[in-house]
Design a protein around this motif. Structure first.
Motif, PDB file in Angstrom:
ATOM      1  N   VAL A 104     -82.310   5.346 102.453  1.00 51.30           N
ATOM      2  CA  VAL A 104     -81.678   4.234 103.164  1.00 51.30           C
ATOM      3  C   VAL A 104     -81.035   3.265 102.179  1.00 51.30           C
ATOM      4  CG1 VAL A 104     -82.096   2.288 104.711  1.00 51.30           C
ATOM      5  CG2 VAL A 104     -83.269   4.452 105.097  1.00 51.30           C
ATOM      6  N   PHE A 105     -81.711   3.014 101.067  1.00 53.95           N
ATOM      7  CA  PHE A 105     -81.157   2.137 100.043  1.00 53.95           C
ATOM      8  C   PHE A 105     -79.817   2.669  99.552  1.00 53.95           C
ATOM      9  CE2 PHE A 105     -80.368   0.912  95.702  1.00 53.95           C
ATOM     10  CZ  PHE A 105     -80.690  -0.435  95.662  1.00 53.95           C
ATOM     11  N   THR A 106     -79.761   3.970  99.314  1.00 49.08           N
ATOM     12  CA  THR A 106     -78.532   4.580  98.808  1.00 49.08           C
ATOM     13  C   THR A 106     -77.403   4.480  99.824  1.00 49.08           C
ATOM     14  OG1 THR A 106     -79.833   6.115  97.475  1.00 49.08           O
ATOM     15  CG2 THR A 106     -77.532   6.694  97.887  1.00 49.08           C
ATOM     16  N   VAL A 107     -77.714   4.694 101.080  1.00 51.20           N
ATOM     17  CA  VAL A 107     -76.688   4.571 102.123  1.00 51.20           C
ATOM     18  C   VAL A 107     -76.170   3.135 102.173  1.00 51.20           C
ATOM     19  CG1 VAL A 107     -76.226   4.729 104.591  1.00 51.20           C
ATOM     20  CG2 VAL A 107     -77.604   6.486 103.470  1.00 51.20           C
ATOM     21  N   ALA A 108     -77.077   2.174 102.053  1.00 46.45           N
ATOM     22  CA  ALA A 108     -76.667   0.761 102.102  1.00 46.45           C
ATOM     23  C   ALA A 108     -75.744   0.397 100.944  1.00 46.45           C
ATOM     24  CB  ALA A 108     -77.902  -0.142 102.085  1.00 46.45           C
ATOM     25  N   VAL A 109     -75.957   1.030  99.801  1.00 45.08           N
ATOM     26  CA  VAL A 109     -75.175   0.691  98.615  1.00 45.08           C
ATOM     27  C   VAL A 109     -73.717   1.136  98.744  1.00 45.08           C
ATOM     28  CG1 VAL A 109     -74.990   1.110  96.114  1.00 45.08           C
ATOM     29  CG2 VAL A 109     -77.188   0.602  97.121  1.00 45.08           C
ATOM     30  N   PHE A 110     -73.405   1.980  99.723  1.00 45.89           N
ATOM     31  CA  PHE A 110     -72.001   2.290 100.003  1.00 45.89           C
ATOM     32  C   PHE A 110     -71.202   0.998 100.209  1.00 45.89           C
ATOM     33  CE2 PHE A 110     -73.157   6.703 100.955  1.00 45.89           C
ATOM     34  CZ  PHE A 110     -72.036   7.376 100.506  1.00 45.89           C
ATOM     35  N   SER A 111     -71.877  -0.024 100.768  1.00 43.22           N
ATOM     36  CA  SER A 111     -71.168  -1.256 101.085  1.00 43.22           C
ATOM     37  C   SER A 111     -70.685  -1.986  99.835  1.00 43.22           C
ATOM     38  CB  SER A 111     -72.066  -2.179 101.921  1.00 43.22           C
ATOM     39  OG  SER A 111     -73.277  -2.447 101.244  1.00 43.22           O
ATOM     40  N   ILE A 112     -71.335  -1.746  98.675  1.00 37.22           N
ATOM     41  CA  ILE A 112     -70.861  -2.359  97.429  1.00 37.22           C
ATOM     42  C   ILE A 112     -69.422  -1.952  97.165  1.00 37.22           C
ATOM     43  CG2 ILE A 112     -71.047  -2.229  94.912  1.00 37.22           C
ATOM     44  CD1 ILE A 112     -74.028  -2.238  95.155  1.00 37.22           C
ATOM     45  N   TYR A 113     -69.176  -0.657  97.280  1.00 35.75           N
ATOM     46  CA  TYR A 113     -67.862  -0.150  96.898  1.00 35.75           C
ATOM     47  C   TYR A 113     -66.826  -0.362  97.992  1.00 35.75           C
ATOM     48  CZ  TYR A 113     -70.377   1.462  92.910  1.00 35.75           C
ATOM     49  OH  TYR A 113     -71.139   1.465  91.773  1.00 35.75           O
ATOM     50  N   VAL A 114     -67.281  -0.569  99.214  1.00 35.57           N
ATOM     51  CA  VAL A 114     -66.354  -1.020 100.259  1.00 35.57           C
ATOM     52  C   VAL A 114     -65.875  -2.424  99.925  1.00 35.57           C
ATOM     53  CG1 VAL A 114     -66.090  -1.547 102.707  1.00 35.57           C
ATOM     54  CG2 VAL A 114     -67.414   0.454 102.006  1.00 35.57           C
TER      55      VAL A 114
END
Length: 438
Positions: free
Chosen positions: A135-145
């Protein structure tokens, strides 16, 4: 609070935080040259100050760790969201005539982000337990967005309406953290798969292995403290030492990459409207990196060599190439490779934190790593700018980052040779004898 609702709220809150923190920091590269000129100062000073938003957010973690033990997570998150937004609004409505005023505004924003950071991270682990790494990794997608979208947004707003309007828009976006903070809730609903929640509550029982096995928090604390005292975080968790050093080295180069990439493009002769797309290219590389890094979380044998070692090698090479070649195409390629590698590396390393320490030390591990990451990030940005001020060339600035990347490669190699962590997708209560009642 319903379990599914807690998961949604913690996930959305974490995504908003990451999107805004990294996206706005990356956007500062758009106004770096303008800020240097308006305050009649140098790149080292402005780069150092621009990192305060992220560095203060990280360095405040030990204080926030103690604060959230005395106040509810909801209060901490709401106040943090308000402060983060207030810092941007102050920059929009108050004319800044001295560099220290910019420093104060960024410190306020950083402190707010820091309060939100710690709460959302603990909430995420508390809500998802053994699924936290994924879940943490999926959330980190938002950094690059955020890296893809917010720098072009600030460049457009600044060019057409002025920097103050851009800061006001950022303040409005950041106020969403107040809303997400209202829905934050951890205390009283601790999960049953590890020691979590408020460790300051004496006598509270937390289940460690199964529903029938419970260990009092005070017993866990005493067992940990009796082992090696205040340094038990490092002495009892060998894997964490490698992770800790790897993180602080990589974070120092990440902040410099974030702040100075767009100015590097302008240095090569690109107009600001074109140079800002270097940030977007790096963000796209980061999105692809996350997509590749997510499957690695389920492959224990590949996580460190492919997710940590190889990215650090490629980062060092991509930074070092600029010592010899610094054309637009080379810089764009370096941007996408750097974004890709930083994304994979961050995905794996951050998700590994719960596996390298026991649950008792999890909050201390987060706070300690965050504090020193913030400190080294500030120093990295300062020296990167100082190299440019002396040499008047970003080629040498990024060559310095290559040296940092080389040091990270050495540490990652040592970590790989000694790695013994368990699979990421399992509940690894046996990862430390400190939490085993037998």
């Amino acid at each position: 609070m319903n379990v599914n609702a807690r998961k949604i709220h913690s996930f959305v809150g974490r995504c908003l935080y990451l999107f805004l923190l990294d996206g706005t920091m990356k956007a500062y590269g758009v106004i770096l040259e303008r800020t240097v000129s308006s305050f009649n100062t140098n790149h080292a000073m402005v780069g150092f100050i621009f990192t305060f938003q992220t560095s203060v957010a990280f360095m405040s973690a030990p204080v926030v760790n103690r604060l959230q033990g005395r106040l509810s997570p909801r209060i901490v998150a709401v106040v943090g969201g308000f402060l983060a937004s207030a810092g941007f609004v102050c920059r929009a409505v108050i004319p800044l005539t001295a560099i220290w005023q910019l420093l104060m505004a960024l410190t306020i924003t950083g402190l707010g982000f820091g309060m939100v950071n710690f709460v959302t991270l603990v909430c995420l682990k508390d809500a998802f337990g053994k699924d936290y790494p994924t879940v943490f990794t999926v959330a980190v997608f938002s950094i690059y967005v955020g890296i893809c979208t917010l720098p072009p947004l600030l460049e457009y707003l600044t060019r057409n309406f002025g920097e103050s309007v851009g800061m006001m828009v950022f303040g409005g976006l950041t106020s969403s953290l107040v809303v997400s903070g209202i829905f934050t809730g951890v205390g009283g609903e601790s999960r049953s798969d590890g020691v979590s929640g408020d460790l300051s509550s004496e006598g509270t029982m937390h289940e460690v292995v199964g529903e029938d096995d419970a260990v009092p928090v005070e017993q866990v604390r005493q067992e940990c403290d009796d082992m090696t005292g205040r340094f038990s975080l490092f002495t009892e968790h060998r894997e964490f030492v490698f992770l800790f050093v790897s993180v602080i080295l990589a974070f120092s180069s990440y902040l410099s990459w974030s702040i100075y990439l767009v100015p590097y493009g302008q240095y090569l002769g690109l107009d600001p409207a074109t140079a800002v797309w270097l940030s977007t290219i790096g963000g796209i590389g980061g999105i692809f990196g996350k997509a590749f890094g997510l499957p690695l979380l389920r492959r224990q044998g590949l996580a460190i060599p492919i997710g940590v070692l190889i990215p650090t090698i490629l980062l060092a090479v991509s930074y070092g190439v600029t010592l010899f070649l610094d054309g637009l195409v080379i810089l764009a390629a370096m941007s996408i490779v750097s974004g890709y590698c930083l994304s994979i590396w961050g995905c794996i390393v951050s998700a590994m934190i719960p596996l390298t320490v026991c649950d008792y030390h999890f909050k201390d591990a987060i706070a300690t790593t965050a504090f020193f990451s913030g400190a080294t990030g500030m120093m990295g940005a300062f020296f990167t700018g100082a190299v440019f001020d002396v040499s008047e060339s970003y080629r040498y600035s990024f060559a310095m980052l290559a040296v940092v990347g080389l040091a990270g490669t050495v540490v990652s190699s040592m970590w790989y040779r000694s790695a013994s962590i368990l699979p990421v997708n399992e509940l690894v209560t046996e990862r430390s004898h400190l939490l085993n009642p037998e």
